[in-house]
Design a protein around this motif. Structure first.
Motif, PDB file in Angstrom:
ATOM      1  N   MET A 184       0.849  -1.204   0.000  1.00 21.85           N
ATOM      2  CA  MET A 184       0.000   0.000   0.000  1.00 21.85           C
ATOM      3  C   MET A 184       0.880   1.248   0.000  1.00 21.85           C
ATOM      4  SD  MET A 184      -3.102   0.963   2.599  1.00 21.85           S
ATOM      5  CE  MET A 184      -4.102   2.393   2.318  1.00 21.85           C
ATOM      6  N   ILE A 185       0.524   2.215  -0.830  1.00 22.08           N
ATOM      7  CA  ILE A 185       1.322   3.436  -0.963  1.00 22.08           C
ATOM      8  C   ILE A 185       0.948   4.413   0.145  1.00 22.08           C
ATOM      9  CG2 ILE A 185       1.917   5.346  -2.487  1.00 22.08           C
ATOM     10  CD1 ILE A 185       0.984   3.514  -4.821  1.00 22.08           C
ATOM     11  N   ASP A 186       1.958   4.914   0.842  1.00 24.67           N
ATOM     12  CA  ASP A 186       1.757   5.883   1.918  1.00 24.67           C
ATOM     13  C   ASP A 186       1.733   7.288   1.316  1.00 24.67           C
ATOM     14  OD1 ASP A 186       1.931   7.598   4.099  1.00 24.67           O
ATOM     15  OD2 ASP A 186       3.268   6.262   5.216  1.00 24.67           O
ATOM     16  N   GLU A 228       5.381  12.750  -7.768  1.00 26.23           N
ATOM     17  CA  GLU A 228       6.490  11.793  -7.744  1.00 26.23           C
ATOM     18  C   GLU A 228       6.306  10.764  -6.640  1.00 26.23           C
ATOM     19  OE1 GLU A 228      10.584  13.820  -9.381  1.00 26.23           O
ATOM     20  OE2 GLU A 228      10.055  14.169  -7.295  1.00 26.23           O
ATOM     21  N   HIS A 229       6.761   9.562  -6.914  1.00 24.25           N
ATOM     22  CA  HIS A 229       6.844   8.514  -5.902  1.00 24.25           C
ATOM     23  C   HIS A 229       8.163   7.787  -6.115  1.00 24.25           C
ATOM     24  CE1 HIS A 229       5.665   4.443  -4.111  1.00 24.25           C
ATOM     25  NE2 HIS A 229       5.732   5.299  -3.102  1.00 24.25           N
ATOM     26  N   ASN A 230       8.970   7.764  -5.078  1.00 26.40           N
ATOM     27  CA  ASN A 230      10.304   7.159  -5.166  1.00 26.40           C
ATOM     28  C   ASN A 230      11.093   7.722  -6.349  1.00 26.40           C
ATOM     29  OD1 ASN A 230       9.737   5.549  -2.931  1.00 26.40           O
ATOM     30  ND2 ASN A 230       8.978   3.850  -4.179  1.00 26.40           N
ATOM     31  N   THR A 246      -5.799   7.835  -6.296  1.00 23.01           N
ATOM     32  CA  THR A 246      -6.379   8.234  -5.000  1.00 23.01           C
ATOM     33  C   THR A 246      -5.685   9.485  -4.451  1.00 23.01           C
ATOM     34  OG1 THR A 246      -4.880   6.686  -3.883  1.00 23.01           O
ATOM     35  CG2 THR A 246      -7.121   5.920  -4.356  1.00 23.01           C
ATOM     36  N   PHE A 247      -4.530   9.837  -5.033  1.00 23.02           N
ATOM     37  CA  PHE A 247      -3.780  11.022  -4.577  1.00 23.02           C
ATOM     38  C   PHE A 247      -3.926  12.198  -5.546  1.00 23.02           C
ATOM     39  CE2 PHE A 247      -1.277   7.203  -3.283  1.00 23.02           C
ATOM     40  CZ  PHE A 247      -1.577   7.253  -1.926  1.00 23.02           C
ATOM     41  N   THR A 248      -4.827  12.072  -6.524  1.00 18.89           N
ATOM     42  CA  THR A 248      -4.997  13.134  -7.523  1.00 18.89           C
ATOM     43  C   THR A 248      -5.334  14.472  -6.875  1.00 18.89           C
ATOM     44  OG1 THR A 248      -5.734  11.530  -9.189  1.00 18.89           O
ATOM     45  CG2 THR A 248      -6.304  13.837  -9.569  1.00 18.89           C
ATOM     46  N   HIS A 249      -6.018  14.423  -5.726  1.00 22.09           N
ATOM     47  CA  HIS A 249      -6.405  15.671  -5.051  1.00 22.09           C
ATOM     48  C   HIS A 249      -5.203  16.526  -4.682  1.00 22.09           C
ATOM     49  CE1 HIS A 249      -5.600  12.923  -1.688  1.00 22.09           C
ATOM     50  NE2 HIS A 249      -5.360  14.004  -0.968  1.00 22.09           N
ATOM     51  N   LEU A 250      -4.043  15.892  -4.520  1.00 24.69           N
ATOM     52  CA  LEU A 250      -2.847  16.666  -4.173  1.00 24.69           C
ATOM     53  C   LEU A 250      -2.438  17.580  -5.323  1.00 24.69           C
ATOM     54  CD1 LEU A 250      -0.744  13.845  -2.447  1.00 24.69           C
ATOM     55  CD2 LEU A 250      -2.152  15.604  -1.349  1.00 24.69           C
ATOM     56  N   LEU A 251      -2.571  17.073  -6.545  1.00 25.76           N
ATOM     57  CA  LEU A 251      -2.306  17.904  -7.716  1.00 25.76           C
ATOM     58  C   LEU A 251      -3.402  18.953  -7.892  1.00 25.76           C
ATOM     59  CD1 LEU A 251      -1.087  15.251 -10.342  1.00 25.76           C
ATOM     60  CD2 LEU A 251       0.240  17.211  -9.513  1.00 25.76           C
ATOM     61  N   CYS A 252      -4.636  18.551  -7.645  1.00 24.33           N
ATOM     62  CA  CYS A 252      -5.757  19.490  -7.775  1.00 24.33           C
ATOM     63  C   CYS A 252      -5.604  20.670  -6.828  1.00 24.33           C
ATOM     64  CB  CYS A 252      -7.085  18.794  -7.481  1.00 24.33           C
ATOM     65  SG  CYS A 252      -7.496  17.447  -8.599  1.00 24.33           S
ATOM     66  N   ASP A 253      -5.263  20.366  -5.578  1.00 27.56           N
ATOM     67  CA  ASP A 253      -5.139  21.420  -4.572  1.00 27.56           C
ATOM     68  C   ASP A 253      -4.139  22.488  -5.001  1.00 27.56           C
ATOM     69  OD1 ASP A 253      -6.960  20.178  -2.946  1.00 27.56           O
ATOM     70  OD2 ASP A 253      -5.470  19.269  -1.608  1.00 27.56           O
ATOM     71  N   ILE A 254      -3.010  22.050  -5.505  1.00 30.11           N
ATOM     72  CA  ILE A 254      -1.976  23.028  -5.850  1.00 30.11           C
ATOM     73  C   ILE A 254      -2.315  23.772  -7.129  1.00 30.11           C
ATOM     74  CG2 ILE A 254      -0.420  21.502  -7.175  1.00 30.11           C
ATOM     75  CD1 ILE A 254       1.863  22.816  -5.385  1.00 30.11           C
TER      76      ILE A 254
END
Length: 375
Positions: A1-3, A68-70, A107-115
Motif C-alpha cells: 500500500m502506498i503511503d 512523484e513517488h520514489n 487516489t492522490f490526484t487531489h494533491l495535484l488538484c489542490d496546488i
C-alpha cells in the motif's frame, strides 16, 4: 500500500519533459514518447518556452506540477498561459492541459488538484477539452460550465452524405446487400454534392500563409477587439503565428482572410484537417476560428468554406464549440450531434470575475480557445 507521505508534489521542470511526455503517451494521450526526444522538445518549446504570453509578461515559465513517488514521475497536471482580453483589457488565463495520473496513484490526484486550483499565480483557469473526470474536478473546486449549452453541440455539413450514412450504419449495410445497393443508387440518382459544387466561388476569401500576416491583420484585430465586449482570446498576428505553426499531432491547419472591396481585411477564419477517429477514411475539416466585421461577412465566409471543403474532396465540415456561430449562420443543410461530455469549464479565485463569468454573453468561445486545436 502506498503511503501518502511518500508522495511528492512539485513544480515541473524543463528536464521533466521526456518523463512527462512518456507518461502521458502511455496513458493514451496523443503525445511523443520517450524515444521521440526531438518531438518532445519541439512540443514543450512551442507550448511553453516560446509561448508569446511570456513576451508580454516577464514571468518564469510555469509548466505545471508533477506527482512523484520514489523519484519517479507518476502524475502531471500541465497548464500554460494564454492572453485574453476582458472588456478590451488584458486578462491572463491559465489553460489546463495534458493531465494524467498512473492508475494506482489516482487516489492522490487531489494533491495535484489542490496546488493547481489554490496556488496557481493566474486566478482564472479554463479547460476546453474536458472529459468527465476533468469536469468533475473543476466543479469540486467551485468551477463551472461555461454558461452556453450550445457548446456541447456539433454542427455538421454532410458533404458526402452517402459516406456518412455508410459509416453510421456500416454493420447493417454490410449485412444487407439490397439496402447497400439502394443507397448507392440513390447517391447516383440524387447527386448530393452538386449543391455544394454550385456555390459560386467567393474570391474575397483568400488562403494565406500565417507567417505573412502583418500590420494589416493587426489593424483588423484591433478594430474587432475595440468593438467587442466580454472575454476574448487575443488574435494578434504574433499569437496566430504561434498557434498555427507546429503541433504534436501533425495536422494541417489553414488560415484565410476576407477582403473588402477596398482591400481591407474585414474577416478571418481557419480550419483543421482532422480525420474522424473512428474511421480514418472519413475526411473532415473542422472550423477552428472565425472573426468577421459583421454578421453578413461571417455568413459569406462560412458559405465559401463549405464550397472550399467540397472542392478539397472533404466528406464533412464540422463546427465544434460554436459559441459565436449559430445554425442559422450555416447556409446549407446541417446535421447536429452532441458531444459525450460538456467540454468547457472555468474556475476562478476572483470573486467578482466568478459572478461575471457566469453570464453567457461574456463568452466568445470557439475551438481557437484553450488547447482544443493547438496540438
Amino acid at each position: 500500500m502506498i503511503d501518502i507521505n511518500e508522495i511528492k508534489i512539485r513544480l515541473a521542470k524543463r528536464e521533466d519533459a521526456v518523463a512527462v511526455s512518456d507518461l502521458l503517451n502511455r496513458l493514451g494521450l496523443n503525445l511523443p514518447n520517450k524515444n521521440e526526444i526531438e518531438k518532445i522538445n519541439t512540443h514543450w518549446n512551442r507550448l511553453w518556452d516560446n509561448n508569446p504570453y511570456y513576451q508580454q509578461f516577464d514571468e518564469d515559465v510555469l509548466y505545471g506540477w508533477v506527482m512523484e513517488h520514489n523519484n519517479t514521475i507518476v502524475g502531471f497536471f500541465g497548464c500554460f498561459p494564454r492572453v485574453y482580453y476582458y472588456n478590451k483589457k488584458i486578462f491572463p488565463i491559465a489553460i489546463a492541459s495534458q493531465w494524467g495520473v498512473e492508475k494506482e496513484y489516482r487516489t492522490f490526484t487531489h494533491l495535484l488538484c489542490d496546488i493547481f486550483f489554490n496556488h496557481h499565480p493566474i486566478s482564472t483557469k479554463l479547460v476546453t477539452t474536458a472529459i468527465k473526470p476533468t469536469g468533475r474536478i473543476f466543479e469540486k473546486y467551485n468551477g463551472k460550465r461555461v454558461p452556453d449549452p450550445d457548446l456541447e453541440t456539433v454542427y455538421m455539413v454532410p458533404i458526402n452524405l452517402l459516406k456518412l450514412i455508410t459509416h453510421k450504419y456500416k454493420e447493417k449495410l454490410d449485412n444487407n446487400s439490397i439496402l447497400k445497393f439502394a443507397f448507392k443508387a440513390a447517391n447516383f440518382l440524387l447527386p448530393w454534392k452538386l449543391q455544394y459544387k454550385l456555390i459560386a466561388k467567393n474570391k474575397r476569401l483568400k488562403e494565406v500563409d500565417v507567417n505573412t500576416l502583418s500590420v494589416d491583420f493587426d489593424k483588423f484585430w484591433e478594430r474587432y477587439l475595440q468593438s467587442s465586449k466580454g472575454l476574448i482570446a487575443s488574435r494578434s498576428s504574433n499569437i496566430l503565428k504561434w498557434y498555427y505553426t507546429g503541433g504534436s499531432r501533425g495536422l494541417t491547419k489553414k488560415v484565410f482572410i476576407y477582403m473588402s472591396e477596398t482591400d481591407e481585411i474585414i474577416g478571418y477564419a481557419s480550419i483543421i484537417d482532422e480525420p474522424v477517429i473512428e474511421n480514418k477514411e472519413l475526411k473532415r475539416y473542422k472550423i477552428i476560428d472565425l472573426l468577421a466585421e459583421n454578421e453578413k461577412v461571417k455568413q459569406k465566409i462560412i458559405k465559401e468554406l463549405v464550397r472550399y471543403s467540397c472542392e478539397q474532396k472533404m466528406d464533412i465540415l464540422e463546427f465544434h464549440l460554436p459559441g459565436t456561430i449559430k445554425k442559422n449562420d450555416i447556409p446549407v443543410f446541417t446535421l447536429k450531434r452532441n458531444v459525450p461530455q460538456f467540454p468547457v469549464f472555468f474556475q476562478t479565485s476572483d470573486t467578482e470575475m466568478n459572478k461575471i463569468l457566469q453570464e453567457k454573453n461574456v463568452w466568445q468561445i470557439l475551438p481557437f480557445d484553450g488547447d482544443t486545436c493547438l496540438g
